[in-house]
Motif scaffolding. Sequence first.
Motif, mmCIF file in Angstrom:
data_model
loop_
_atom_site.group_PDB
_atom_site.id
_atom_site.type_symbol
_atom_site.label_atom_id
_atom_site.label_comp_id
_atom_site.label_asym_id
_atom_site.label_seq_id
_atom_site.Cartn_x
_atom_site.Cartn_y
_atom_site.Cartn_z
ATOM 1 N N ALA A 35 -7.548 -1.318 -5.125
ATOM 2 C CA ALA A 35 -9.070 -1.571 -4.960
ATOM 3 C C ALA A 35 -9.473 -0.879 -3.862
ATOM 4 C CB ALA A 35 -9.579 -2.825 -5.181
ATOM 5 N N GLN A 36 -9.224 -1.103 -2.728
ATOM 6 C CA GLN A 36 -9.503 -0.613 -1.437
ATOM 7 C C GLN A 36 -9.472 1.059 -1.610
ATOM 8 O OE1 GLN A 36 -8.169 -2.752 1.930
ATOM 9 N NE2 GLN A 36 -9.042 -4.495 1.666
ATOM 10 N N MET A 37 -8.162 1.521 -1.990
ATOM 11 C CA MET A 37 -8.063 2.777 -1.975
ATOM 12 C C MET A 37 -8.988 3.515 -3.045
ATOM 13 S SD MET A 37 -3.674 2.806 -2.293
ATOM 14 C CE MET A 37 -3.420 4.553 -1.840
ATOM 15 N N ASP A 38 -9.310 2.949 -3.914
ATOM 16 C CA ASP A 38 -10.311 3.375 -4.911
ATOM 17 C C ASP A 38 -11.580 3.613 -4.407
ATOM 18 O OD1 ASP A 38 -10.996 4.135 -7.867
ATOM 19 O OD2 ASP A 38 -12.293 2.107 -7.713
ATOM 20 N N ASP A 39 -11.885 2.582 -3.487
ATOM 21 C CA ASP A 39 -13.431 2.454 -2.814
ATOM 22 C C ASP A 39 -13.461 3.594 -1.849
ATOM 23 O OD1 ASP A 39 -15.900 1.430 -1.987
ATOM 24 O OD2 ASP A 39 -14.496 0.643 -0.154
ATOM 25 N N ASP A 59 -3.307 8.565 -9.828
ATOM 26 C CA ASP A 59 -2.009 8.792 -9.975
ATOM 27 C C ASP A 59 -0.849 7.696 -9.426
ATOM 28 O OD1 ASP A 59 -2.790 11.011 -10.627
ATOM 29 O OD2 ASP A 59 -1.781 12.260 -9.346
ATOM 30 N N SER A 60 0.415 7.641 -9.360
ATOM 31 C CA SER A 60 1.265 6.338 -9.112
ATOM 32 C C SER A 60 0.794 6.243 -7.860
ATOM 33 C CB SER A 60 2.532 6.604 -9.407
ATOM 34 O OG SER A 60 2.936 7.914 -8.518
ATOM 35 N N VAL A 61 0.903 4.794 -7.577
ATOM 36 C CA VAL A 61 0.619 4.344 -6.200
ATOM 37 C C VAL A 61 2.020 3.782 -5.813
ATOM 38 C CG1 VAL A 61 -0.608 2.547 -4.629
ATOM 39 C CG2 VAL A 61 -1.888 3.667 -6.521
ATOM 40 N N ASP A 62 2.501 4.402 -4.885
ATOM 41 C CA ASP A 62 3.591 3.962 -4.689
ATOM 42 C C ASP A 62 3.704 2.909 -3.180
ATOM 43 O OD1 ASP A 62 5.192 5.301 -6.463
ATOM 44 O OD2 ASP A 62 4.819 7.100 -5.361
ATOM 45 N N GLU A 88 -10.182 16.032 -7.043
ATOM 46 C CA GLU A 88 -8.711 15.184 -6.569
ATOM 47 C C GLU A 88 -8.776 14.733 -4.957
ATOM 48 O OE1 GLU A 88 -4.334 16.382 -6.973
ATOM 49 O OE2 GLU A 88 -5.134 17.110 -5.222
ATOM 50 N N VAL A 89 -8.618 13.525 -4.860
ATOM 51 C CA VAL A 89 -8.680 12.840 -3.669
ATOM 52 C C VAL A 89 -7.460 12.022 -3.060
ATOM 53 C CG1 VAL A 89 -9.942 11.134 -2.226
ATOM 54 C CG2 VAL A 89 -11.041 12.314 -4.140
ATOM 55 N N PHE A 90 -7.067 12.689 -1.848
ATOM 56 C CA PHE A 90 -5.785 12.023 -1.562
ATOM 57 C C PHE A 90 -5.971 10.863 -0.755
ATOM 58 C CE2 PHE A 90 -2.602 11.989 2.076
ATOM 59 C CZ PHE A 90 -1.514 11.583 1.273
ATOM 60 N N VAL A 91 -5.345 9.718 -0.810
ATOM 61 C CA VAL A 91 -5.475 8.447 0.108
ATOM 62 C C VAL A 91 -4.252 8.134 0.558
ATOM 63 C CG1 VAL A 91 -6.434 6.058 -0.010
ATOM 64 C CG2 VAL A 91 -7.399 7.789 -1.533
ATOM 65 N N LYS A 92 -4.429 7.735 1.843
ATOM 66 C CA LYS A 92 -3.173 7.334 2.682
ATOM 67 C C LYS A 92 -3.648 6.026 3.378
ATOM 68 C CE LYS A 92 -2.301 9.043 6.550
ATOM 69 N NZ LYS A 92 -2.045 9.764 7.901
ATOM 70 N N CYS A 106 2.160 2.746 4.586
ATOM 71 C CA CYS A 106 2.404 1.682 3.414
ATOM 72 C C CYS A 106 2.153 2.295 1.782
ATOM 73 C CB CYS A 106 1.779 0.526 3.843
ATOM 74 S SG CYS A 106 -0.004 0.431 3.680
ATOM 75 N N ALA A 107 1.304 3.175 1.704
ATOM 76 C CA ALA A 107 1.069 3.736 0.321
ATOM 77 C C ALA A 107 0.311 4.908 0.383
ATOM 78 C CB ALA A 107 0.401 2.686 -0.430
ATOM 79 N N THR A 108 0.410 5.784 -0.470
ATOM 80 C CA THR A 108 -0.216 7.169 -0.830
ATOM 81 C C THR A 108 -0.638 7.203 -2.428
ATOM 82 O OG1 THR A 108 1.741 8.165 -1.150
ATOM 83 C CG2 THR A 108 1.049 8.205 1.075
ATOM 84 N N ALA A 109 -1.714 7.982 -2.645
ATOM 85 C CA ALA A 109 -2.000 8.096 -3.909
ATOM 86 C C ALA A 109 -3.092 9.334 -4.050
ATOM 87 C CB ALA A 109 -2.451 6.725 -4.519
ATOM 88 N N PHE A 110 -3.099 9.849 -5.050
ATOM 89 C CA PHE A 110 -3.954 10.722 -5.634
ATOM 90 C C PHE A 110 -5.044 10.193 -6.590
ATOM 91 C CE2 PHE A 110 -0.643 13.974 -4.351
ATOM 92 C CZ PHE A 110 -1.751 14.455 -3.431
#
Length: 175
Positions: A35-39, A59-62, A88-92, A106-110
């Motif tokens: 949820a914080q990554m989406d925000d 995309d998959s959150v690993d 497309e947004v890259f989140v680390k 600890c995680a990455t996602a698009f």
Amino acid sequence: MESKPCVASLTVKNSNVLPPDTNSYGTMFGGLLMAQMDDVAAIAATRHARKHVVTASTDSVDFLYPVKEGDTICLEAFVTWTHNTSMEVFVKAVTENLILGDRKVCATAFLTMVAIDENRKPTIVPPVHPESKEEIFLHQGGAKRAELRRERRKNSKEMAQTFGTSFPWNEQSRL
């Protein structure tokens, strides 16, 4: 429409990981981190488009490393690629033990965000252009990732059609 650099959308958000944020193992709930990554992705996309946005896909959150109670979580996001109305947004996500100074990704996602107008209809966004070698790397893979998302969305629609809205499914399917 004039192109904008990736860095113009850069969004960074830090917070403490408190007891209500954690499970019985003392690590952050994965859903809360998502949820914080989406925000933070929504903030970056809005900053790029200067329009309201909605989430179209994640995309998959690993989860690469646990985030522990008492740590901080730092989320960094920026727009890496655009296409018409989508971004497309890259989140680390980086966890840090502030006492020890130990930091780990600890995680990455698009995430794909779509800009919407005052009628809640998709609307055109400005193109984005990379400048750093990391931005160029991510930008170059954007079209391929978008194609994979389209295929995944098609499969998801087929799955939704197959299973419908009711449970249990048709008794005939159990035979």
